[in-house]
Design a protein around this motif. Structure first.
Motif, mmCIF file in Angstrom:
data_model
loop_
_atom_site.group_PDB
_atom_site.id
_atom_site.type_symbol
_atom_site.label_atom_id
_atom_site.label_comp_id
_atom_site.label_asym_id
_atom_site.label_seq_id
_atom_site.Cartn_x
_atom_site.Cartn_y
_atom_site.Cartn_z
ATOM 1 N N ASN A 1 14.698 -129.861 -9.438
ATOM 2 C CA ASN A 1 15.171 -130.991 -10.239
ATOM 3 C C ASN A 1 14.713 -132.342 -9.701
ATOM 4 O O ASN A 1 15.287 -133.370 -10.032
ATOM 5 C CB ASN A 1 16.704 -130.969 -10.299
ATOM 6 C CG ASN A 1 17.332 -130.898 -8.907
ATOM 7 O OD1 ASN A 1 16.637 -131.035 -7.895
ATOM 8 N ND2 ASN A 1 18.628 -130.684 -8.853
ATOM 9 N N GLY A 2 13.685 -132.318 -8.866
ATOM 10 C CA GLY A 2 13.219 -133.554 -8.252
ATOM 11 C C GLY A 2 13.938 -133.897 -6.974
ATOM 12 O O GLY A 2 13.542 -134.829 -6.253
ATOM 13 N N ILE A 3 15.016 -133.148 -6.657
ATOM 14 C CA ILE A 3 15.832 -133.447 -5.474
ATOM 15 C C ILE A 3 15.939 -132.237 -4.551
ATOM 16 O O ILE A 3 15.704 -132.339 -3.345
ATOM 17 C CB ILE A 3 17.247 -133.906 -5.892
ATOM 18 C CG1 ILE A 3 17.157 -135.184 -6.728
ATOM 19 C CG2 ILE A 3 18.139 -134.125 -4.667
ATOM 20 C CD1 ILE A 3 18.480 -135.622 -7.316
ATOM 21 N N HIS A 4 16.293 -131.087 -5.119
ATOM 22 C CA HIS A 4 16.535 -129.883 -4.317
ATOM 23 C C HIS A 4 15.297 -128.992 -4.312
ATOM 24 O O HIS A 4 14.722 -128.705 -5.369
ATOM 25 C CB HIS A 4 17.744 -129.111 -4.861
ATOM 26 C CG HIS A 4 19.009 -129.903 -4.827
ATOM 27 N ND1 HIS A 4 19.586 -130.412 -5.963
ATOM 28 C CD2 HIS A 4 19.794 -130.288 -3.787
ATOM 29 C CE1 HIS A 4 20.686 -131.080 -5.641
ATOM 30 N NE2 HIS A 4 20.829 -131.023 -4.326
ATOM 31 N N LEU A 5 14.912 -128.542 -3.131
ATOM 32 C CA LEU A 5 13.699 -127.739 -2.976
ATOM 33 C C LEU A 5 13.842 -126.368 -3.628
ATOM 34 O O LEU A 5 14.915 -125.763 -3.603
ATOM 35 C CB LEU A 5 13.366 -127.568 -1.493
ATOM 36 C CG LEU A 5 13.033 -128.842 -0.706
ATOM 37 C CD1 LEU A 5 12.801 -128.503 0.767
ATOM 38 C CD2 LEU A 5 11.826 -129.548 -1.287
ATOM 39 N N ASN A 6 12.740 -125.896 -4.202
ATOM 40 C CA ASN A 6 12.695 -124.529 -4.710
ATOM 41 C C ASN A 6 12.072 -123.627 -3.642
ATOM 42 O O ASN A 6 11.886 -124.035 -2.494
ATOM 43 C CB ASN A 6 11.928 -124.474 -6.037
ATOM 44 C CG ASN A 6 10.501 -125.006 -5.902
ATOM 45 O OD1 ASN A 6 9.946 -125.078 -4.798
ATOM 46 N ND2 ASN A 6 9.886 -125.380 -7.023
ATOM 47 N N GLU A 7 11.714 -122.391 -4.031
ATOM 48 C CA GLU A 7 11.170 -121.448 -3.054
ATOM 49 C C GLU A 7 9.873 -121.965 -2.432
ATOM 50 O O GLU A 7 9.687 -121.895 -1.212
ATOM 51 C CB GLU A 7 10.927 -120.091 -3.725
ATOM 52 C CG GLU A 7 10.488 -119.018 -2.748
ATOM 53 C CD GLU A 7 10.250 -117.670 -3.408
ATOM 54 O OE1 GLU A 7 10.115 -116.671 -2.693
ATOM 55 O OE2 GLU A 7 10.183 -117.632 -4.658
ATOM 56 N N THR A 8 8.990 -122.509 -3.271
ATOM 57 C CA THR A 8 7.746 -123.071 -2.741
ATOM 58 C C THR A 8 8.025 -124.238 -1.807
ATOM 59 O O THR A 8 7.367 -124.388 -0.770
ATOM 60 C CB THR A 8 6.835 -123.534 -3.896
ATOM 61 O OG1 THR A 8 6.534 -122.419 -4.738
ATOM 62 C CG2 THR A 8 5.534 -124.130 -3.369
ATOM 63 N N GLN B 1 6.057 -135.500 0.393
ATOM 64 C CA GLN B 1 5.571 -136.359 -0.686
ATOM 65 C C GLN B 1 4.091 -136.093 -0.962
ATOM 66 O O GLN B 1 3.645 -136.103 -2.114
ATOM 67 C CB GLN B 1 5.800 -137.827 -0.323
ATOM 68 C CG GLN B 1 5.711 -138.789 -1.495
ATOM 69 C CD GLN B 1 6.141 -140.185 -1.107
ATOM 70 O OE1 GLN B 1 5.706 -140.730 -0.087
ATOM 71 N NE2 GLN B 1 7.003 -140.793 -1.913
ATOM 72 N N ALA B 2 3.329 -135.832 0.092
ATOM 73 C CA ALA B 2 1.895 -135.564 -0.067
ATOM 74 C C ALA B 2 1.641 -134.227 -0.746
ATOM 75 O O ALA B 2 0.656 -134.065 -1.480
ATOM 76 C CB ALA B 2 1.219 -135.591 1.305
ATOM 77 N N ILE B 3 2.515 -133.253 -0.529
ATOM 78 C CA ILE B 3 2.338 -131.928 -1.112
ATOM 79 C C ILE B 3 2.736 -131.901 -2.582
ATOM 80 O O ILE B 3 2.157 -131.161 -3.380
ATOM 81 C CB ILE B 3 3.177 -130.892 -0.329
ATOM 82 C CG1 ILE B 3 2.581 -130.677 1.065
ATOM 83 C CG2 ILE B 3 3.267 -129.560 -1.061
ATOM 84 C CD1 ILE B 3 3.475 -129.899 1.979
ATOM 85 N N SER B 4 3.705 -132.724 -2.964
ATOM 86 C CA SER B 4 4.326 -132.635 -4.288
ATOM 87 C C SER B 4 3.351 -132.693 -5.469
ATOM 88 O O SER B 4 3.582 -132.007 -6.477
ATOM 89 C CB SER B 4 5.393 -133.714 -4.434
ATOM 90 O OG SER B 4 4.839 -135.009 -4.316
ATOM 91 N N PRO B 5 2.246 -133.453 -5.415
ATOM 92 C CA PRO B 5 1.347 -133.443 -6.575
ATOM 93 C C PRO B 5 0.601 -132.127 -6.773
ATOM 94 O O PRO B 5 0.092 -131.855 -7.871
ATOM 95 C CB PRO B 5 0.356 -134.584 -6.268
ATOM 96 C CG PRO B 5 1.034 -135.435 -5.251
ATOM 97 C CD PRO B 5 1.838 -134.482 -4.435
ATOM 98 N N ARG B 6 0.528 -131.303 -5.744
ATOM 99 C CA ARG B 6 -0.261 -130.077 -5.813
ATOM 100 C C ARG B 6 0.484 -128.912 -6.458
ATOM 101 O O ARG B 6 -0.134 -127.991 -6.990
ATOM 102 C CB ARG B 6 -0.711 -129.693 -4.399
ATOM 103 C CG ARG B 6 -1.615 -130.741 -3.750
ATOM 104 C CD ARG B 6 -1.789 -130.498 -2.269
ATOM 105 N NE ARG B 6 -2.316 -129.175 -1.977
ATOM 106 C CZ ARG B 6 -2.357 -128.657 -0.759
ATOM 107 N NH1 ARG B 6 -1.885 -129.349 0.279
ATOM 108 N NH2 ARG B 6 -2.853 -127.446 -0.573
ATOM 109 N N ALA B 7 1.822 -128.926 -6.400
ATOM 110 C CA ALA B 7 2.617 -127.842 -6.989
ATOM 111 C C ALA B 7 4.070 -128.277 -7.049
ATOM 112 O O ALA B 7 4.515 -129.093 -6.220
ATOM 113 C CB ALA B 7 2.487 -126.569 -6.154
#
Length: 416
Positions: free
Chosen positions: A219-226, A208-214
């Motif tokens: 789709n908001g649920i499933h992680l991408n490569e990053t 949750q802390a990382i999400s604002p940075r990139a």
């Protein structure tokens, strides 16, 4: 009569011999389940690491970051990995019931886990179950406890992971409600881990802390490569594993050079070269995502002081890595490209190929016809699935050969 007695005694001794052997073999296996959650984490020769859970693990089949992160941390140890993640699954294996009933989804989950023969299991459930709200919490914890019982029975250790947060929804209010429930389930997992003496890793707050940075999800649920890159680094940090790279400093004087950190000066450098050195890299880097947003740290920081004014080019393996001014070298340059990164990407591809083979081995596309109630039609293909183990083992051998950082000589030359 006497002959029968002798035969009976021989038979008894043979039975006793095999009983003692089996006990001796079984004892170390059972002992491996004894866990000290706060002890330093390490993997040992012969370990089999298994990931079991929902899409949190299955979707990493596309990237292999979790396995790559652990594989490169112990390049001198033979550790194998199996990913049993299944999208939409819960602790009762509900998503796995795709063949017939019986076997039930839960029976398949137990079968998959048993066949994987783990010594360590990463368990990632709760995201699906949290959709049931408070009403489903008790059922979830009961199922998770049963799963831990099975892991204990197999003589393996377990590490429990929290679910990750939802990062988008139809409204801010809905997202807040869903995340509050996910945190409730995460807290319940943490309590169970404490009660059972298992390691627990909180993924919710760090992600949750990382999400604002990139963007870390598709789709908001499933992680991408990053997202999986960051998940792997969070896993390393939570297990107490230190930084992959240490800074190196080279101090240039009139006719000499001295190095600190992992750098070592070479005395056999060409006269046209300002300085030549090696870097003792204990681990390969984690290759950054294709769409890198500057969140990655993929190489050591190198400082070179005492250089005369000008621009200097660093090469290794006949490849230009970076050109920077004397001032920039003095401040420090990040070595985030070159042979080590290429080697790590090649290793990642080997892991992906191995995991593809395993994926289609344990859950083939036409499962119903090969393993299910219609196996009378194509059950002959089971042998082909079993033979894939040969290729999997070969790829694991290739992974073992390539997971140790290769020795490289770096050369710094004045750009003219």
């Amino acid at each position: 009569m006497k002959k029968s007695t002798v035969l009976a005694q021989i038979g008894y001794r043979i039975f006793l011999f095999f009983f003692i052997c089996q006990t001796a073999v079984a004892q170390p296996r059972a002992a491996s389940a004894a866990e000290t959650p706060n002890a330093p984490f390490e993997l040992k020769n012969g370990d089999r690491v298994v990931f079991v859970g929902n899409s949190l693990f299955e979707n990493d089949f596309q990237y292999g970051y979790l396995e790559l992160a652990l594989t490169t941390r112990w390049p001198d140890r033979n550790v194998t990995y199996r990913n049993l993640g299944w999208t939409g699954d819960n602790v009762y294996g509900v998503a796995r019931s795709t063949i017939t009933n019986p076997p039930t989804g839960y029976e398949l989950l137990m079968e998959h886990l048993t066949k994987a023969a783990p010594t360590l299991v990463f368990i990632g459930y709760g995201g699906i179950e949290a959709q049931e709200g408070e009403a489903g919490l008790t059922n979830f914890i009961d199922g998770l406890a049963k799963l831990l019982d099975k892991v204990d029975q197999l003589g393996a250790k377990a590490i429990l992971l929290s679910p990750i947060p939802i990062l988008s929804a139809e409204s801010a209010e809905q997202m807040a409600r869903q995340n509050a429930m996910l945190e409730t389930y995460a807290s319940a997992v943490a309590r169970l881990a404490a009660e059972r003496g298992k390691r627990y890793i909180d993924l919710f707050k760090p992600m949750q802390a990382i999400s604002p940075r990139a963007p870390i999800t598709d789709n908001g649920i499933h992680l991408n490569e990053t997202g999986y890159y960051r998940l792997a680094t969070i896993l390393e940090q939570s297990l107490g594993l230190g930084p992959r790279h240490k800074p190196a400093t080279i101090s240039m004087a009139k006719n000499t050079a001295a190095a600190t950190g992992p750098a070592h000066i070479r005395d056999d450098a060409d006269k046209r070269v300002t300085v030549a050195f090696t870097l003792e890299e204990p681990y390969l880097p984690l290759p950054p995502p294709v769409d890198d947003k500057g969140l990655t740290d993929t190489g050591p920081m190198l400082k070179i002081t005492g250089l005369k004014k000008g621009f200097y080019t660093l090469t290794a393996d006949r490849m230009t890595l970076v050109t920077a001014s004397a001032k920039e070298w003095e401040e420090g340059v990040l070595l985030n490209q070159g042979g080590s990164l290429i080697q790590a990407r090649e290793l990642q591809q080997m892991i992906l190929k191995k995991n593809d083979l395993f994926y289609f081995q344990y859950r083939p596309l036409n499962t119903t016809y090969i393993l299910g109630f219609r196996s009378y039609e194509q059950g002959r293909h089971v042998k082909g699935l079993e033979e894939q183990s040969i290729l999997i083992k070969w790829l694991e051998g290739q992974i073992a050969v390539h997971r140790t950082p290769a020795s490289r000589v770096y050369q710094l030359s004045l750009l003219k």
